[in-house]
Design a protein around this motif. Structure first.
Motif, PDB file in Angstrom:
ATOM      1  N   ALA A 152     -12.044  17.019 -24.928  1.00 50.44           N
ATOM      2  CA  ALA A 152     -10.893  16.142 -24.720  1.00 50.44           C
ATOM      3  C   ALA A 152     -10.200  16.434 -23.394  1.00 50.44           C
ATOM      4  CB  ALA A 152      -9.909  16.291 -25.877  1.00 50.44           C
ATOM      5  N   ALA A 153     -10.072  17.719 -23.068  1.00 50.80           N
ATOM      6  CA  ALA A 153      -9.427  18.090 -21.807  1.00 50.80           C
ATOM      7  C   ALA A 153     -10.226  17.585 -20.607  1.00 50.80           C
ATOM      8  CB  ALA A 153      -9.266  19.610 -21.731  1.00 50.80           C
ATOM      9  N   TYR A 154     -11.543  17.710 -20.667  1.00 51.13           N
ATOM     10  CA  TYR A 154     -12.388  17.229 -19.558  1.00 51.13           C
ATOM     11  C   TYR A 154     -12.296  15.707 -19.429  1.00 51.13           C
ATOM     12  CZ  TYR A 154     -16.388  16.793 -16.449  1.00 51.13           C
ATOM     13  OH  TYR A 154     -17.195  16.511 -15.366  1.00 51.13           O
ATOM     14  N   SER A 155     -12.338  15.023 -20.562  1.00 54.27           N
ATOM     15  CA  SER A 155     -12.254  13.561 -20.540  1.00 54.27           C
ATOM     16  C   SER A 155     -10.920  13.087 -19.988  1.00 54.27           C
ATOM     17  CB  SER A 155     -12.471  13.006 -21.955  1.00 54.27           C
ATOM     18  OG  SER A 155     -12.352  11.609 -21.979  1.00 54.27           O
ATOM     19  N   ASP A 156      -9.845  13.744 -20.351  1.00 54.29           N
ATOM     20  CA  ASP A 156      -8.525  13.367 -19.853  1.00 54.29           C
ATOM     21  C   ASP A 156      -8.394  13.618 -18.350  1.00 54.29           C
ATOM     22  OD1 ASP A 156      -7.772  12.616 -22.378  1.00 54.29           O
ATOM     23  OD2 ASP A 156      -6.785  14.512 -22.857  1.00 54.29           O
ATOM     24  N   MET A 157      -9.065  14.665 -17.873  1.00 60.89           N
ATOM     25  CA  MET A 157      -8.975  15.003 -16.454  1.00 60.89           C
ATOM     26  C   MET A 157      -9.842  14.103 -15.571  1.00 60.89           C
ATOM     27  SD  MET A 157      -8.861  19.166 -16.211  1.00 60.89           S
ATOM     28  CE  MET A 157      -8.913  19.070 -14.418  1.00 60.89           C
ATOM     29  N   PHE A 158     -11.076  13.845 -16.015  1.00 55.95           N
ATOM     30  CA  PHE A 158     -12.038  13.165 -15.159  1.00 55.95           C
ATOM     31  C   PHE A 158     -12.432  11.771 -15.653  1.00 55.95           C
ATOM     32  CE2 PHE A 158     -12.771  17.768 -14.699  1.00 55.95           C
ATOM     33  CZ  PHE A 158     -12.550  17.908 -13.338  1.00 55.95           C
ATOM     34  N   GLY A 159     -11.944  11.376 -16.818  1.00 60.82           N
ATOM     35  CA  GLY A 159     -12.235  10.042 -17.320  1.00 60.82           C
ATOM     36  C   GLY A 159     -13.660   9.852 -17.797  1.00 60.82           C
ATOM     37  N   SER A 160     -14.401  10.918 -18.032  1.00 61.16           N
ATOM     38  CA  SER A 160     -15.781  10.828 -18.512  1.00 61.16           C
ATOM     39  C   SER A 160     -16.091  12.043 -19.368  1.00 61.16           C
ATOM     40  CB  SER A 160     -16.763  10.748 -17.335  1.00 61.16           C
ATOM     41  OG  SER A 160     -16.668  11.929 -16.541  1.00 61.16           O
ATOM     42  N   ASN A 161     -17.234  11.977 -20.058  1.00 63.31           N
ATOM     43  CA  ASN A 161     -17.642  13.087 -20.904  1.00 63.31           C
ATOM     44  C   ASN A 161     -18.635  13.977 -20.166  1.00 63.31           C
ATOM     45  OD1 ASN A 161     -16.140  12.206 -23.160  1.00 63.31           O
ATOM     46  ND2 ASN A 161     -17.753  10.757 -23.704  1.00 63.31           N
ATOM     47  N   GLU A 162     -18.625  15.243 -20.476  1.00 64.01           N
ATOM     48  CA  GLU A 162     -19.575  16.193 -19.898  1.00 64.01           C
ATOM     49  C   GLU A 162     -20.510  16.675 -21.004  1.00 64.01           C
ATOM     50  OE1 GLU A 162     -21.986  18.136 -18.216  1.00 64.01           O
ATOM     51  OE2 GLU A 162     -20.451  17.492 -16.767  1.00 64.01           O
ATOM     52  N   PRO A 163     -21.781  16.189 -21.024  1.00 64.26           N
ATOM     53  CA  PRO A 163     -22.687  16.535 -22.123  1.00 64.26           C
ATOM     54  C   PRO A 163     -23.008  18.020 -22.221  1.00 64.26           C
ATOM     55  CG  PRO A 163     -23.872  15.411 -20.354  1.00 64.26           C
ATOM     56  CD  PRO A 163     -22.415  15.300 -20.045  1.00 64.26           C
ATOM     57  N   ASP A 164     -22.925  18.749 -21.106  1.00 65.92           N
ATOM     58  CA  ASP A 164     -23.275  20.167 -21.145  1.00 65.92           C
ATOM     59  C   ASP A 164     -22.331  20.989 -22.018  1.00 65.92           C
ATOM     60  OD1 ASP A 164     -25.450  19.787 -19.603  1.00 65.92           O
ATOM     61  OD2 ASP A 164     -24.661  20.719 -17.789  1.00 65.92           O
ATOM     62  N   ILE A 165     -21.117  20.489 -22.225  1.00 70.10           N
ATOM     63  CA  ILE A 165     -20.197  21.215 -23.105  1.00 70.10           C
ATOM     64  C   ILE A 165     -20.759  21.263 -24.522  1.00 70.10           C
ATOM     65  CG2 ILE A 165     -17.869  21.282 -24.084  1.00 70.10           C
ATOM     66  CD1 ILE A 165     -16.851  19.908 -21.590  1.00 70.10           C
ATOM     67  N   ALA A 166     -21.193  20.081 -25.022  1.00 72.45           N
ATOM     68  CA  ALA A 166     -21.739  20.012 -26.374  1.00 72.45           C
ATOM     69  C   ALA A 166     -23.094  20.705 -26.472  1.00 72.45           C
ATOM     70  CB  ALA A 166     -21.862  18.559 -26.815  1.00 72.45           C
TER      71      ALA A 166
END
Length: 494
Positions: A152-166
């Motif tokens: 959620a923090a990454y999405s709020d900051m950059f407006g996209s999802n980062e698959p490597d987190i999951a």
């Protein structure tokens, strides 16, 4: 034949492949996992953790469920597990906290700090993105809310999802479970091999001092009774099974003045409590009574001592408590200087509510008592659903990530993040805090928010609930810290 294929592979066009398909897959994963968990390999049993691995195997061969259904069942299973833990240890939670809870929470906090330090060090030494390492850290400590907070923090900051987190989370999670259990085995082998040392350790624990005081009080009461009359006195234990006694102070019953008997101690949720006139009784308490045979029999009539009454479940407080816990866990909490608010999550909220409700409920005439067997059933169902869904969710891309995307290196990183903090904290707990093995493993399980590790620790704790009490003592604070740290790492290190 098509009917059989649809049951295992799912029917096209059906939500989640069909209801029968979903139930069969979940049931088989749990049943097979529990069956394998009964066996020991090289003297080691991973117990319920095998449900996770069977889920990964099923998912790898295409037998999984709808992602939305998996997410729901996983969270619901986790809620059931932690809520049952809270109901079990809540009655003795605050007394446990007063007798050493601060030091236990500081030990759990050290586990979190050691883990964050190890994660950041690996990221800088290997040039691995902090996004990946945050996911690996969340998986290494089996912290799903931390994973969600980071995403959620990454999405709020950059407006996209980062698959490597999951992906980092999924790859590190299995060894996070195994690594914690192996760390417990290693700590026992290295630090608790000598039974005499363990016994001296237990004698220094605060709960033993309380028991000593209780026994001394009993002897004093028996002496007074013998001096007052030449009657033979006995000691009996009774269950409080009358609902009207829930929340009533012991002194208001005047057992000693009216019936000539004394209540010397109370056992509540596995914790011994010294009986005083101001002690509030709870439905399901096991009380020790001393007096003449006739007076003790009269006390039994007052208390009830009926196992049949206690078998009736109290479902209203259970589900109301879960609803309140989920609501509280979903409330965003803002802190100065932090861009995004944090939440307790779907695990932290219900746990806190169950602890508070089981402890303070009697004062509001709310009965939260559940029998040990019923509580264990809820707990086992919850943890099995949770692990099965985690395995079914991660299994599809698990092998590809490890083989083709360098994920095998992440496994090693996760193992370091799991094991190093636990061993360091284990040394502190053993030699500085002088904790017994069961309490230590419970605290370390809570410090890594690791339900499977707690299940393993509980299996080792044959004589009491020390592991569960240690877990619940540190879990609420640890969950909050884990969620907060995962967000801060994304917000400030990306």
């Amino acid at each position: 034949m098509n009917c059989v294929n649809e049951l295992f592979e799912g029917a096209a066009g059906s939500w989640s492949g069909g209801v029968a398909h979903s139930i069969i897959i979940l049931a088989l994963v749990i049943a097979l996992g529990k069956m394998i968990g009964k066996y020991k390999f090289c003297g080691i049993s991973l117990g319920v953790t095998w449900v996770l691995f069977v889920g990964i195997l099923f998912s790898h061969f295409g037998m999984s469920l709808d992602p939305n259904l998996l997410h729901f069942m996983k969270e619901f299973g986790l809620i059931l597990f932690v809520y049952s833990i809270g109901l079990q240890v809540g009655p003795g939670f605050f007394s446990s906290f007063k007798s050493g809870g601060l030091s236990l929470n500081l030990l759990a906090l050290s586990v979190c700090l050691f883990g964050v330090g190890t994660t950041i060090a690996i990221s800088y030494l290997t040039d691995t993105p902090i996004t990946t390492m945050t996911g690996v850290m969340s998986g290494a400590v089996t912290n799903t809310p931390g994973l969600g907070a980071a995403q959620a923090a990454y999405s709020d900051m950059f407006g996209s999802n980062e698959p490597d987190i999951a992906l980092g989370y999924a790859v590190a999670y299995p060894l996070g479970v195994v690594g914690a259990i192996l760390s417990f085995i290693l700590l026992k082998y290295l630090l608790y091999r000598d039974p005499s040392k363990l016994q001296r350790q237990e004698k220094s624990a605060p709960v033993i001092d309380v028991k000593a005081e209780i026994k001394a009080a009993e002897q004093a009461i028996i002496k007074v009774h013998h001096e007052a009359a030449d009657t033979r006195f006995i000691s009996r234990r009774f269950l409080i099974s009358k609902r009207r006694l829930n929340g009533v102070t012991l002194g208001s019953l005047n057992f000693e003045e009216i019936l000539g008997a004394s209540v010397t101690r109370i056992r509540r949720a596995g914790v011994e409590i010294k009986a005083t006139p101001r002690t509030k009784l709870q439905y399901g308490d096991l009380v020790t009574v001393i007096g003449s045979k006739e007076s003790v029999a009269n006390v039994e009539k007052v208390l009830g001592n009926s196992l049949k009454r206690l078998d009736n479940p109290n479902l209203v407080p259970l589900f109301f408590g879960i609803a309140i816990g989920v609501f509280i866990g979903s409330i965003p909490i803002a802190f100065p200087g932090i861009p995004q608010p944090v939440k307790l999550g779907l695990a932290g909220g219900p746990l806190i509510v169950s602890i508070l409700l089981s402890h303070f409920g009697p004062r509001m005439n709310v009965i939260t008592y559940t029998t040990a067997s019923a509580n264990l059933m809820i707990r086992e169902i919850g943890i099995c659903l949770f692990l099965a869904c985690v395995g079914l969710d991660a299994g599809a891309g698990f092998v590809d990530t490890i083989v083709n995307k360098g994920g095998y290196v992440w496994i090693g990183y996760g193992a370091l993040i799991t094991i190093i903090p636990l061993l360091l904290a284990g040394l502190i707990g053993r030699f500085i805090l002088k904790l017994d093995y069961n309490t230590l493993t419970g605290v370390l399980s809570g410090a890594t928010t690791n339900p499977p590790a707690l299940a393993f620790a509980g299996e080792q704790d044959k004589d009491g609930e020390s592991a569960a009490v240690g877990y619940a003592t540190v879990y609420p604070l640890t969950m909050f810290i884990r969620v907060l740290v995962a967000q801060l790492m994304i917000l400030f290190l990306c």
